[in-house]
Design an enzyme around this catalytic site. Structure first.
Site, PDB file in Angstrom:
ATOM      1  N   ASN A  20       0.803  -1.226   0.000  1.00 56.60           N
ATOM      2  CA  ASN A  20       0.000   0.000   0.000  1.00 56.60           C
ATOM      3  C   ASN A  20       0.836   1.277   0.000  1.00 56.60           C
ATOM      4  O   ASN A  20       0.306   2.371   0.127  1.00 56.60           O
ATOM      5  CB  ASN A  20      -0.999  -0.018   1.172  1.00 56.60           C
ATOM      6  CG  ASN A  20      -2.075  -1.063   0.938  1.00 56.60           C
ATOM      7  OD1 ASN A  20      -2.201  -1.601  -0.169  1.00 56.60           O
ATOM      8  ND2 ASN A  20      -2.824  -1.381   1.975  1.00 56.60           N
ATOM      9  N   ARG A  91      -8.873  -1.761  -7.387  1.00 57.40           N
ATOM     10  CA  ARG A  91      -9.527  -0.465  -7.177  1.00 57.40           C
ATOM     11  C   ARG A  91      -8.540   0.648  -6.855  1.00 57.40           C
ATOM     12  O   ARG A  91      -8.837   1.821  -7.068  1.00 57.40           O
ATOM     13  CB  ARG A  91     -10.590  -0.595  -6.108  1.00 57.40           C
ATOM     14  CG  ARG A  91     -10.076  -1.111  -4.774  1.00 57.40           C
ATOM     15  CD  ARG A  91     -11.209  -1.183  -3.757  1.00 57.40           C
ATOM     16  NE  ARG A  91     -11.774   0.125  -3.542  1.00 57.40           N
ATOM     17  CZ  ARG A  91     -12.939   0.538  -4.070  1.00 57.40           C
ATOM     18  NH1 ARG A  91     -13.619  -0.273  -4.852  1.00 57.40           N
ATOM     19  NH2 ARG A  91     -13.384   1.743  -3.828  1.00 57.40           N
ATOM     20  N   CYS A 115     -16.963  -3.437  -3.955  1.00 51.71           N
ATOM     21  CA  CYS A 115     -15.888  -4.310  -3.494  1.00 51.71           C
ATOM     22  C   CYS A 115     -16.528  -5.209  -2.434  1.00 51.71           C
ATOM     23  O   CYS A 115     -17.500  -4.831  -1.785  1.00 51.71           O
ATOM     24  CB  CYS A 115     -14.783  -3.443  -2.901  1.00 51.71           C
ATOM     25  SG  CYS A 115     -13.625  -4.357  -1.897  1.00 51.71           S
ATOM     26  N   ILE A 327     -14.239   0.661  10.060  1.00 48.22           N
ATOM     27  CA  ILE A 327     -13.825   1.285   8.799  1.00 48.22           C
ATOM     28  C   ILE A 327     -14.685   0.841   7.633  1.00 48.22           C
ATOM     29  O   ILE A 327     -15.169   1.649   6.856  1.00 48.22           O
ATOM     30  CB  ILE A 327     -12.329   0.966   8.496  1.00 48.22           C
ATOM     31  CG1 ILE A 327     -11.431   1.339   9.682  1.00 48.22           C
ATOM     32  CG2 ILE A 327     -11.900   1.653   7.202  1.00 48.22           C
ATOM     33  CD1 ILE A 327     -11.360   2.820   9.985  1.00 48.22           C
TER      34      ILE A 327
HETATM   35  C1  EPZ Z   1      -6.800   1.811   1.907  1.00 42.56           C
HETATM   36  O1  EPZ Z   1      -8.014   1.631   1.190  1.00 42.56           O
HETATM   37  C2  EPZ Z   1      -6.047   0.492   1.798  1.00 42.56           C
HETATM   38  N1  EPZ Z   1      -5.730   0.225   0.393  1.00 42.56           N
HETATM   39  C3  EPZ Z   1      -6.899  -0.629   2.381  1.00 42.56           C
HETATM   40  O2  EPZ Z   1      -6.132  -1.829   2.321  1.00 42.56           O
HETATM   41  C4  EPZ Z   1      -7.194  -0.307   3.842  1.00 42.56           C
HETATM   42  O3  EPZ Z   1      -8.035  -1.307   4.371  1.00 42.56           O
HETATM   43  C5  EPZ Z   1      -7.883   1.066   3.932  1.00 42.56           C
HETATM   44  O4  EPZ Z   1      -7.067   2.071   3.292  1.00 42.56           O
HETATM   45  C6  EPZ Z   1      -8.137   1.500   5.365  1.00 42.56           C
HETATM   46  O5  EPZ Z   1      -6.928   1.548   6.059  1.00 42.56           O
HETATM   47  C7  EPZ Z   1      -4.674   0.883  -0.169  1.00 42.56           C
HETATM   48  O6  EPZ Z   1      -3.999   1.682   0.463  1.00 42.56           O
HETATM   49  C8  EPZ Z   1      -4.381   0.554  -1.603  1.00 42.56           C
HETATM   50  P1  EPZ Z   1     -10.258   4.452   2.799  1.00 42.56           P
HETATM   51  P2  EPZ Z   1      -8.932   2.914   0.867  1.00 42.56           P
HETATM   52  O7  EPZ Z   1     -10.508   5.399   1.692  1.00 42.56           O
HETATM   53  O8  EPZ Z   1      -8.084   4.117   0.704  1.00 42.56           O
HETATM   54  C9  EPZ Z   1     -14.940   5.240   2.883  1.00 42.56           C
HETATM   55  C10 EPZ Z   1      -5.723  -4.058   1.790  1.00 42.56           C
HETATM   56  O9  EPZ Z   1      -6.173  -5.067   2.343  1.00 42.56           O
HETATM   57  N2  EPZ Z   1     -14.723   6.165   1.757  1.00 42.56           N
HETATM   58  O10 EPZ Z   1      -9.323   4.862   3.904  1.00 42.56           O
HETATM   59  O11 EPZ Z   1      -9.851   2.528  -0.232  1.00 42.56           O
HETATM   60  C11 EPZ Z   1     -14.617   3.803   2.527  1.00 42.56           C
HETATM   61  O12 EPZ Z   1     -15.751   3.182   1.954  1.00 42.56           O
HETATM   62  C12 EPZ Z   1      -6.643  -2.902   1.496  1.00 42.56           C
HETATM   63  O13 EPZ Z   1      -4.507  -3.878   1.483  1.00 42.56           O
HETATM   64  C13 EPZ Z   1     -15.822   6.798   1.187  1.00 42.56           C
HETATM   65  O14 EPZ Z   1     -16.962   6.570   1.603  1.00 42.56           O
HETATM   66  O15 EPZ Z   1      -9.742   3.055   2.213  1.00 42.56           O
HETATM   67  C14 EPZ Z   1     -14.262   3.188   3.875  1.00 42.56           C
HETATM   68  O16 EPZ Z   1     -15.461   2.790   4.519  1.00 42.56           O
HETATM   69  C15 EPZ Z   1      -8.079  -3.251   1.789  1.00 42.56           C
HETATM   70  N3  EPZ Z   1     -15.641   7.662   0.158  1.00 42.56           N
HETATM   71  C16 EPZ Z   1     -13.616   4.353   4.635  1.00 42.56           C
HETATM   72  O17 EPZ Z   1     -13.994   5.541   3.925  1.00 42.56           O
HETATM   73  C17 EPZ Z   1     -14.386   7.941  -0.346  1.00 42.56           C
HETATM   74  O18 EPZ Z   1     -14.278   8.750  -1.288  1.00 42.56           O
HETATM   75  C18 EPZ Z   1     -12.090   4.321   4.683  1.00 42.56           C
HETATM   76  O19 EPZ Z   1     -11.681   3.993   3.379  1.00 42.56           O
HETATM   77  C19 EPZ Z   1     -13.273   7.282   0.248  1.00 42.56           C
HETATM   78  C20 EPZ Z   1     -13.459   6.419   1.309  1.00 42.56           C
END
Ligand code: EPZ
Length: 418
Positions: A20, A91, A115, A327
């Protein structure tokens, strides 16, 4: 994958580069027409998926997966369109949006779609880029962005902490005009490292590692050489595997300071860990695992990416523990599979209540997402008898050479196809 259980893991495992961090670092190469050299890049399907997209855009990509050395040049980028076929596979491809808009003034990136662990919208990425002056429309499943006069710095407040949202906006702002303040920015170590990479490329970013990151836009960035830091989630995964199997593992080339909440909880469960010159030694000092409740949270809280693995550790604790997933809205898909192996877990909204059992029994189980699938491997290692895990492709997205690493410590994992 076939796993023969009840095996204590004893030995040492080399931790690989952080998936990541490698992903946003690859996207960051779009910000310059000079060469970017990344070392310690893990050989994972998520990485090759993004490199396929980078090649499709016209980048020169040279990945020596044995040596984990990656050379990127986006001098010859000929397209700013990231098609659905690439984005649906991974993604985090959304991370090319910010760099493409800010360097080429336009981009068309497919919406990632759903997802298995949750809706995972990108609405916050989009609204932040609009604040920076991009004109964005959503048509036929694509995010069409244009900023003919470039992006203009401003204050961006994130309504929720988003890791890739922070990374996308950060990379868009480094070539914007003027000052951008990212307020309520994510503080994950991967973001701190991405800021270090961007500053080495000539960006002017301060407030790194705090909830307010300040970016002074510059005209251009130059190439650099950069080492990807160790993967803290791989480290935590194998630490749990050592504890759950009553084993003793030396995890080499890892950074404990990126996992202080995690190791604090692990210590409360009765597991010992000792920092050594080579990494960290993890073992179970008193055989039984004590129940300890957790709440997943943005960094520096307990990482959501270690929740499924921790659930397996609690499945044989001497009591009852509650595990709250704050989360993602659907990150308990490993639980029905663990129940089929004899675990005693009930789900109440976003909380799983785990009552320890004396043993798990091997079974046929289904992998559903990256971290759930590796939690089933750990369950297979502690269960009696044989476990068969289907849909193994999930594991290869985030765990390089997992059979070799675990079999080298006494496990017997065998991959086969039917
Ligand atoms: C990153 O995903 C990581 N992926 C994820 O790791 C990790 O679980 C996650 O951060 C939380 O730490 C990468 O870095 C490539 P978020 P990301 O945006 O950025 C909501 C793994 O296993 N949200 O921090 O997609 C979202 O739905 C993966 O390596 C919105 O609603 O996570 C979630 O509920 C899985 N709208 C929360 O925020 C948005 O525009 C946090 O998601 C953005 C996010």
């Amino acid at each position: 994958m076939r796993i023969l259980g009840r095996v204590p893991l004893v030995g040492e495992i080399e931790v690989g580069g952080a998936k990541n961090l490698a992903l946003p670092a690859i996207a960051a190469s779009i910000l310059t027409d000079e060469k970017v050299m990344l070392s310690n890049v893990p050989n994972l399907t998520d990485i090759s998926s993004l490199l396929d997209l980078m090649t499709h855009l016209g980048s020169d990509v040279n990945f020596d997966s044995e040596k984990h050395l990656l050379e990127l040049s986006t001098k010859a980028i000929k397209s700013t369109i990231a098609p659905y076929d690439f984005v649906r596979k991974m993604r985090a491809s959304i991370l090319v949006l910010g760099p493409l808009v800010t360097r080429f003034r336009k981009a068309s990136v497919s919406l990632p779609g759903g997802c298995s662990i949750g809706a995972r919208g990108v609405d916050i990425h989009i609204s932040a880029l609009r604040h920076l002056g991009a004109d964005i429309s959503i048509e036929n499943g694509y995010i069409n962005a244009s900023a003919p006069n470039g992006l203009i710095g401003c204050d961006i407040t994130f309504p929720i902490t988003t890791v890739t949202g922070t990374e996308n906006v950060l990379m868009a702002a480094v070539l914007g005009k003027g000052t951008t303040r990212l307020i309520n920015a994510a503080m994950e170590p991967e973001i701190v490292a991405l800021c270090e990479l961007l500053n080495e490329m000539g960006a002017e970013i301060s407030g790194v590692g705090t909830p307010i990151i300040i970016v002074e836009g510059v005209d251009s960035l130059h190439g650099t050489k950069f080492e990807i830091m160790p993967d803290r989630i791989e480290t935590g995964t194998y630490a749990i595997a050592a504890a759950a199997t009553d084993g003793k593992l030396l995890l080499k080339n890892c950074k404990c300071e990126h996992l202080s909440s995690f190791f604090e909880i692990l210590s409360l469960t009765g597991v010992s860990y000792e920092k050594t010159a080579e990494g960290v030694l993890v073992y179970n000092r008193n055989k039984k695992i004590h129940p300890v409740d957790i709440q997943t949270a943005p960094y520096p809280g307990f990482p959501t990416d270690l929740q499924a693995q921790y659930t397996v550790l609690m499945s044989m604790c001497n009591g009852t523990a509650s595990i709250s997933e704050n989360i993602f809205e659907n990150r308990f898909m490993h639980i029905p599979e663990l129940s089929r192996m004899g675990a005693n877990i009930s789900i109440h909204g976003k909380t799983a209540v785990v009552t320890g059992v004396s043993k798990l029994k091997g079974a046929q189980v289904m992998a559903t997402d990256l971290r759930a699938s590796v939690s089933l491997v750990i369950a297979g290692l502690i269960a009696e008898g044989e476990t068969i895990i289907n849909r193994l492709y999930h594991i290869d997205r985030g765990y390089e050479n997992i059979e070799a690493k675990l079999n080298g410590c006494g496990a017997s994992l065998e991959r086969f196809s039917v």
